[in-house]
Design a protein around this motif. Structure first.
Motif, PDB file in Angstrom:
ATOM      1  N   GLY A 269       0.845  -1.196   0.000  1.00 51.25           N
ATOM      2  CA  GLY A 269       0.000   0.000   0.000  1.00 51.25           C
ATOM      3  C   GLY A 269       0.873   1.236   0.000  1.00 51.25           C
ATOM      4  N   TRP A 270       0.253   2.391   0.120  1.00 50.58           N
ATOM      5  CA  TRP A 270       1.038   3.630   0.098  1.00 50.58           C
ATOM      6  C   TRP A 270       1.155   4.277   1.478  1.00 50.58           C
ATOM      7  N   THR A 271       0.635   3.631   2.518  1.00 50.02           N
ATOM      8  CA  THR A 271       0.674   4.227   3.855  1.00 50.02           C
ATOM      9  C   THR A 271       1.815   3.711   4.720  1.00 50.02           C
ATOM     10  N   SER A 272       2.699   2.951   4.161  1.00 57.67           N
ATOM     11  CA  SER A 272       3.784   2.341   4.932  1.00 57.67           C
ATOM     12  C   SER A 272       4.626   3.376   5.670  1.00 57.67           C
ATOM     13  N   GLU A 273       4.977   3.045   6.905  1.00 55.99           N
ATOM     14  CA  GLU A 273       5.936   3.836   7.678  1.00 55.99           C
ATOM     15  C   GLU A 273       7.260   3.101   7.801  1.00 55.99           C
ATOM     16  N   ALA A 274       7.441   2.044   7.002  1.00 57.97           N
ATOM     17  CA  ALA A 274       8.608   1.174   7.132  1.00 57.97           C
ATOM     18  C   ALA A 274       9.927   1.907   6.941  1.00 57.97           C
ATOM     19  N   ASP A 275       9.926   3.022   6.221  1.00 51.74           N
ATOM     20  CA  ASP A 275      11.173   3.764   6.009  1.00 51.74           C
ATOM     21  C   ASP A 275      11.520   4.708   7.155  1.00 51.74           C
ATOM     22  N   ILE A 276      10.569   4.951   8.050  1.00 51.37           N
ATOM     23  CA  ILE A 276      10.854   5.870   9.157  1.00 51.37           C
ATOM     24  C   ILE A 276      10.746   5.220  10.530  1.00 51.37           C
ATOM     25  N   LEU A 277      10.081   4.066  10.604  1.00 54.59           N
ATOM     26  CA  LEU A 277       9.884   3.402  11.890  1.00 54.59           C
ATOM     27  C   LEU A 277       9.990   1.891  11.737  1.00 54.59           C
ATOM     28  N   ASP A 278      10.740   1.268  12.626  1.00 55.10           N
ATOM     29  CA  ASP A 278      10.767  -0.181  12.759  1.00 55.10           C
ATOM     30  C   ASP A 278       9.946  -0.541  13.991  1.00 55.10           C
ATOM     31  N   GLY A 279       9.950  -1.818  14.343  1.00 62.51           N
ATOM     32  CA  GLY A 279       9.221  -2.243  15.537  1.00 62.51           C
ATOM     33  C   GLY A 279       7.727  -2.249  15.297  1.00 62.51           C
ATOM     34  N   GLN A 280       6.967  -2.190  16.379  1.00 63.67           N
ATOM     35  CA  GLN A 280       5.518  -2.311  16.286  1.00 63.67           C
ATOM     36  C   GLN A 280       4.843  -0.973  16.050  1.00 63.67           C
ATOM     37  N   ARG A 281       3.637  -1.019  15.526  1.00 58.55           N
ATOM     38  CA  ARG A 281       2.793   0.177  15.370  1.00 58.55           C
ATOM     39  C   ARG A 281       1.785   0.238  16.513  1.00 58.55           C
ATOM     40  N   THR A 282       1.339  -0.931  16.945  1.00 68.27           N
ATOM     41  CA  THR A 282       0.429  -1.033  18.076  1.00 68.27           C
ATOM     42  C   THR A 282       0.606  -2.419  18.683  1.00 68.27           C
ATOM     43  N   ASP A 283      -0.117  -2.672  19.744  1.00 71.10           N
ATOM     44  CA  ASP A 283      -0.061  -4.004  20.346  1.00 71.10           C
ATOM     45  C   ASP A 283      -1.429  -4.364  20.896  1.00 71.10           C
ATOM     46  N   ARG A 284      -1.547  -5.591  21.348  1.00 66.82           N
ATOM     47  CA  ARG A 284      -2.834  -6.106  21.816  1.00 66.82           C
ATOM     48  C   ARG A 284      -3.393  -5.259  22.954  1.00 66.82           C
ATOM     49  N   GLN A 285      -2.547  -4.894  23.910  1.00 65.81           N
ATOM     50  CA  GLN A 285      -3.018  -4.115  25.059  1.00 65.81           C
ATOM     51  C   GLN A 285      -3.516  -2.738  24.634  1.00 65.81           C
ATOM     52  N   GLY A 286      -2.789  -2.083  23.733  1.00 64.92           N
ATOM     53  CA  GLY A 286      -3.206  -0.759  23.275  1.00 64.92           C
ATOM     54  C   GLY A 286      -4.537  -0.791  22.551  1.00 64.92           C
ATOM     55  N   VAL A 287      -4.736  -1.801  21.708  1.00 69.01           N
ATOM     56  CA  VAL A 287      -6.000  -1.924  20.984  1.00 69.01           C
ATOM     57  C   VAL A 287      -7.129  -2.261  21.952  1.00 69.01           C
ATOM     58  N   LEU A 288      -6.886  -3.155  22.890  1.00 66.95           N
ATOM     59  CA  LEU A 288      -7.908  -3.519  23.878  1.00 66.95           C
ATOM     60  C   LEU A 288      -8.336  -2.305  24.699  1.00 66.95           C
ATOM     61  N   GLU A 289      -7.386  -1.443  25.042  1.00 68.13           N
ATOM     62  CA  GLU A 289      -7.720  -0.229  25.799  1.00 68.13           C
ATOM     63  C   GLU A 289      -8.674   0.665  25.018  1.00 68.13           C
ATOM     64  N   VAL A 290      -8.462   0.777  23.710  1.00 71.75           N
ATOM     65  CA  VAL A 290      -9.372   1.578  22.879  1.00 71.75           C
ATOM     66  C   VAL A 290     -10.751   0.924  22.838  1.00 71.75           C
ATOM     67  N   VAL A 291     -10.798  -0.386  22.684  1.00 68.92           N
ATOM     68  CA  VAL A 291     -12.080  -1.110  22.642  1.00 68.92           C
ATOM     69  C   VAL A 291     -12.861  -0.892  23.926  1.00 68.92           C
ATOM     70  N   GLU A 292     -12.184  -0.893  25.058  1.00 71.85           N
ATOM     71  CA  GLU A 292     -12.864  -0.843  26.351  1.00 71.85           C
ATOM     72  C   GLU A 292     -13.053   0.563  26.911  1.00 71.85           C
TER      73      GLU A 292
END
Length: 197
Positions: free
Chosen positions: A37-60
């Motif tokens: 796709g064209w939204t990649s941040e792979a050239d400026i950031l490695d590692g994770q973009r989010t994680d299970r806990q962060g997404v769960l916090e938004v859900v709850e």
């Protein structure tokens, strides 16, 4: 002749959706899969973009919704809609499956979420933050009616939950859009967005 894809459906995420949302967000922004796709941040950031806990916090969270977008039963996009008070709503965690970017899906999702913010939250303004070096993405949001404010916040260097920066000039800028009655995402371009933080 291939069958036409079904309509998009929108619903609030549940804890059962968390793993699929994490996988979607990661695929849209990190690693080689994001380059489809064209939204990649792979050239400026490695590692994770989010994680299970962060997404769960938004859900709850009481003041926030994580909206999943499906077509024919498959997850194709997601985003966060958060009530900020004083007539403002926040749009974040926006991801579109990389192979579906560039065909107008992102524009449809953002228009629907703006409608929800207006009609269900009574929001008069949508806010988001975007990494300032993401010039193409900022230009896409500007074509959708968002404007740059010049209000910037530093990138959380040293906090691996947000990724591992490959450069030292990252910061976020606040973008805003008035949500007038009957307004929709602006511009005629068929580009597709993948993310706001």
């Amino acid at each position: 002749m291939q069958p036409q894809p079904g309509p998009l459906t929108y619903r609030d995420a549940t804890p059962d959706d968390v793993d699929a949302v994490v996988a979607l967000v990661e695929s849209a922004y990190r690693g080689e899969s994001s380059r489809a796709g064209w939204t990649s941040e792979a050239d400026i950031l490695d590692g994770q973009r989010t994680d299970r806990q962060g997404v769960l916090e938004v859900v709850e969270a009481a003041s926030s919704r994580l909206i999943v977008v499906e077509r024919d039963g498959a997850l194709v996009a997601c985003c966060q809609l958060e009530e900020r008070g004083d007539g403002a709503a926040y749009f974040g965690m926006f991801a579109v499956r990389p192979g579906l970017q560039g065909g107008g899906l992102g524009r449809r999702v953002i228009a629907e979420v703006e409608r929800l913010a207006r009609e269900e939250l009574g929001a008069r303004e949508m806010q988001m933050t975007v990494i300032t070096v993401r010039k193409e993405l900022i230009a896409w949001y500007e074509r959708c009616g968002y404007r740059r404010t010049g209000a910037k916040t530093p990138f959380p260097y040293g906090d691996e939950r947000f990724g591992l920066p490959t450069r030292d000039d990252l910061e976020f800028e606040l973008l805003v859009k008035p949500l007038a009655c009957g307004a929709a995402a602006g511009g005629a371009e068929a580009a597709d967005a993948g993310a706001a933080r």
